[in-house]
Design a protein around this motif. Structure first.
Motif, mmCIF file in Angstrom:
data_model
loop_
_atom_site.group_PDB
_atom_site.id
_atom_site.type_symbol
_atom_site.label_atom_id
_atom_site.label_comp_id
_atom_site.label_asym_id
_atom_site.label_seq_id
_atom_site.Cartn_x
_atom_site.Cartn_y
_atom_site.Cartn_z
ATOM 1 N N SER A 7 -70.795 30.222 1.079
ATOM 2 C CA SER A 7 -71.407 29.934 2.373
ATOM 3 C C SER A 7 -72.920 29.949 2.215
ATOM 4 O O SER A 7 -73.454 30.761 1.459
ATOM 5 N N LEU A 38 -80.607 20.936 5.084
ATOM 6 C CA LEU A 38 -79.170 20.748 5.259
ATOM 7 C C LEU A 38 -78.638 19.626 4.372
ATOM 8 O O LEU A 38 -77.531 19.721 3.838
ATOM 9 N N GLU A 46 -69.948 25.895 2.685
ATOM 10 C CA GLU A 46 -69.938 26.028 4.144
ATOM 11 C C GLU A 46 -71.371 26.299 4.590
ATOM 12 O O GLU A 46 -72.084 27.073 3.943
ATOM 13 N N ILE A 47 -71.807 25.679 5.675
ATOM 14 C CA ILE A 47 -73.174 25.879 6.170
ATOM 15 C C ILE A 47 -73.134 26.557 7.534
ATOM 16 O O ILE A 47 -72.422 26.110 8.436
ATOM 17 N N VAL A 49 -75.933 27.759 10.364
ATOM 18 C CA VAL A 49 -77.327 27.725 10.801
ATOM 19 C C VAL A 49 -77.554 28.832 11.824
ATOM 20 O O VAL A 49 -76.823 28.928 12.817
ATOM 21 N N TYR A 61 -71.522 21.803 9.902
ATOM 22 C CA TYR A 61 -72.158 23.124 9.937
ATOM 23 C C TYR A 61 -71.745 23.808 11.232
ATOM 24 O O TYR A 61 -71.240 23.174 12.161
ATOM 25 N N CYS A 63 -73.273 26.847 14.102
ATOM 26 C CA CYS A 63 -74.492 27.538 14.540
ATOM 27 C C CYS A 63 -74.140 28.894 15.127
ATOM 28 O O CYS A 63 -73.085 29.075 15.739
#
Length: 194
Positions: A7, A38, A46-47, A49, A61, A63
């Motif tokens: 991640s 990004l 996995e992103i 934010v 992504y 948040c």
């Protein structure tokens, strides 16, 4: 959910006080700083934010926001960890547009004894905001801190077994930290050369 290599937590909720405006929205090349970051994260990660939705269409992504807002990077990491499902977690500040690839490269050096891997520059400064961590080690360190709001990264990493990697001169140039408008000019010059 498909298994991910790790991640990546992108911290974009800072105050940008030295920059004078929201630096995640600053334009580098032809895109916002946060979009640049990004776009540089490989698809197997996995992103997450931390901050406002960057409205980025180039990768999936999620948040999250620390509560209360403005709690600093440690509070942001704590909030993001609640969404993480990977054993390995990268933490990346939104003002380091060229750091992602170098940070991810640290994976090859991680051993079972390491809680974290981070670069150290020629002045001996550790870079905890472009580093890899074990999720369990981060959770343990956060539990020792207690309330993460306003806690420093230095305090967080003091509870970790950090494997330090000396930056090469090339990596040190790539670890541009865009804190001021002048730094953005330096980043633009660097971008033009790569």
């Amino acid at each position: 959910m498909e298994s991910k290599a790790g991640s990546i937590i992108v911290l974009s909720g800072g105050t940008s006080s030295r920059f004078g405006a929201d630096k995640s929205q600053a334009i580098l090349g032809h895109q916002q700083l946060i979009h640049h970051i990004l776009a540089s994260v490989p698809g197997e990660f996995e992103i997450i934010v931390v901050g406002a939705d960057p409205l980025f269409t180039g990768a999936p992504y999620r948040c999250v926001q620390e509560n209360p807002v403005g709690g600093g990077p440690v509070a942001g990491i704590a909030a993001a960890l609640e969404l993480c499902e990977s054993e390995i977690v990268g933490v990346l500040a939104t003002d380091m547009p060229f750091a992602a690839a170098h940070m991810i490269h640290l994976l090859s050096a991680m051993t079972s004894h390491d809680d974290a891997l981070m670069y150290v520059d020629s002045q001996g400064f550790k870079q905890p905001l472009a580093a890899l961590y074990r999720r369990e080690a981060l959770e343990s360190a956060l539990s020792k801190i207690g309330n993460p709001h306003g806690a420093s990264m230095r305090t967080l990493i003091s509870h970790l077994n950090v494997h330090e990697i000396q930056m090469s001169p090339e990596i040190e140039k790539a670890m541009i930290d865009v804190d001021t408008p002048h730094d953005l000019v330096v980043a633009m010059e660097y971008l033009a050369k790569i």
